[in-house]
Design a protein around this motif. Sequence first.
Motif, PDB file in Angstrom:
ATOM      1  N   UNK A 111      -5.671  11.222   2.262  1.00 56.25           N
ATOM      2  CA  UNK A 111      -6.601  11.110   1.133  1.00 56.25           C
ATOM      3  C   UNK A 111      -5.849  10.810  -0.161  1.00 56.25           C
ATOM      4  N   UNK A 112      -4.725  11.512  -0.387  1.00 58.11           N
ATOM      5  CA  UNK A 112      -3.945  11.311  -1.605  1.00 58.11           C
ATOM      6  C   UNK A 112      -3.356   9.909  -1.655  1.00 58.11           C
ATOM      7  N   UNK A 113      -2.902   9.405  -0.516  1.00 61.63           N
ATOM      8  CA  UNK A 113      -2.370   8.035  -0.481  1.00 61.63           C
ATOM      9  C   UNK A 113      -3.448   7.048  -0.902  1.00 61.63           C
ATOM     10  N   UNK A 114      -4.662   7.221  -0.417  1.00 61.77           N
ATOM     11  CA  UNK A 114      -5.762   6.336  -0.798  1.00 61.77           C
ATOM     12  C   UNK A 114      -6.101   6.457  -2.277  1.00 61.77           C
ATOM     13  N   UNK A 115      -6.105   7.698  -2.802  1.00 56.63           N
ATOM     14  CA  UNK A 115      -6.418   7.911  -4.221  1.00 56.63           C
ATOM     15  C   UNK A 115      -5.346   7.283  -5.117  1.00 56.63           C
ATOM     16  N   UNK A 155       0.832  -1.200   0.000  1.00 56.88           N
ATOM     17  CA  UNK A 155       0.000   0.000   0.000  1.00 56.88           C
ATOM     18  C   UNK A 155       0.867   1.250   0.000  1.00 56.88           C
ATOM     19  N   UNK A 156       0.369   2.271  -0.672  1.00 53.23           N
ATOM     20  CA  UNK A 156       1.058   3.563  -0.648  1.00 53.23           C
ATOM     21  C   UNK A 156       0.735   4.219   0.680  1.00 53.23           C
ATOM     22  N   UNK A 157       1.754   4.668   1.357  1.00 49.43           N
ATOM     23  CA  UNK A 157       1.575   5.248   2.684  1.00 49.43           C
ATOM     24  C   UNK A 157       1.559   6.769   2.614  1.00 49.43           C
ATOM     25  N   UNK A 158       0.991   7.361   3.644  1.00 48.56           N
ATOM     26  CA  UNK A 158       0.983   8.819   3.745  1.00 48.56           C
ATOM     27  C   UNK A 158       2.411   9.340   3.842  1.00 48.56           C
ATOM     28  N   UNK A 216       6.808  12.453   1.426  1.00 53.46           N
ATOM     29  CA  UNK A 216       8.147  12.555   0.844  1.00 53.46           C
ATOM     30  C   UNK A 216       8.066  13.130  -0.574  1.00 53.46           C
ATOM     31  N   UNK A 217       7.158  12.613  -1.383  1.00 55.72           N
ATOM     32  CA  UNK A 217       6.996  13.125  -2.747  1.00 55.72           C
ATOM     33  C   UNK A 217       6.548  14.587  -2.742  1.00 55.72           C
ATOM     34  N   UNK A 218       5.649  14.933  -1.813  1.00 59.43           N
ATOM     35  CA  UNK A 218       5.180  16.310  -1.717  1.00 59.43           C
ATOM     36  C   UNK A 218       6.333  17.244  -1.361  1.00 59.43           C
ATOM     37  N   UNK A 219       7.202  16.801  -0.468  1.00 60.59           N
ATOM     38  CA  UNK A 219       8.373  17.617  -0.117  1.00 60.59           C
ATOM     39  C   UNK A 219       9.296  17.795  -1.319  1.00 60.59           C
ATOM     40  N   UNK A 220       9.524  16.724  -2.071  1.00 58.08           N
ATOM     41  CA  UNK A 220      10.372  16.824  -3.265  1.00 58.08           C
ATOM     42  C   UNK A 220       9.783  17.800  -4.283  1.00 58.08           C
ATOM     43  N   UNK A 221       8.447  17.813  -4.391  1.00 58.80           N
ATOM     44  CA  UNK A 221       7.766  18.687  -5.341  1.00 58.80           C
ATOM     45  C   UNK A 221       7.485  20.060  -4.738  1.00 58.80           C
ATOM     46  N   UNK A 222       7.868  20.242  -3.474  1.00 61.37           N
ATOM     47  CA  UNK A 222       7.649  21.489  -2.758  1.00 61.37           C
ATOM     48  C   UNK A 222       6.156  21.849  -2.701  1.00 61.37           C
ATOM     49  N   UNK A 223       5.347  20.833  -2.355  1.00 62.92           N
ATOM     50  CA  UNK A 223       3.908  21.009  -2.217  1.00 62.92           C
ATOM     51  C   UNK A 223       3.561  20.846  -0.743  1.00 62.92           C
ATOM     52  N   UNK A 224       2.945  21.859  -0.158  1.00 61.25           N
ATOM     53  CA  UNK A 224       2.517  21.785   1.238  1.00 61.25           C
ATOM     54  C   UNK A 224       1.194  21.032   1.308  1.00 61.25           C
TER      55      UNK A 224
END
Length: 101
Positions: A30-34, A6-9, A14-22
């Motif tokens: 929610x995003x992990x589930x999607x 499963x994809x974890x939060x 980690x991906x959000x930090x790399x993309x500089x997305x807060x």
Amino acid sequence: MAESAAITAEQVRHLAELARIAMTSEELERTAGELEEILSHVARVSEVATDDVPATSHPIALTNVLREDVVGTTLTAEQALAGAPASDEGKFLVPQILGEE
């Protein structure tokens, strides 16, 4: 269908930090589930994509519905420049916008 981890939060964080997305913790969950749902759909499609099923970019064959290009009458350089506010040596003169010489 092969089950994957499963994809974890935490992975999404980690991906959000790399993309500089807060993202808030609710958004991460929610995003992990999607993303997990998207990957399960991709896995289902991969199951039916066998060697006897040709790869396609569109489910229905497309044809060009545009007419053939036909060369028609065109303006001469003089006719095109006749309506220009300014021209020089057969070229349109336009205002300078970048401040360069």
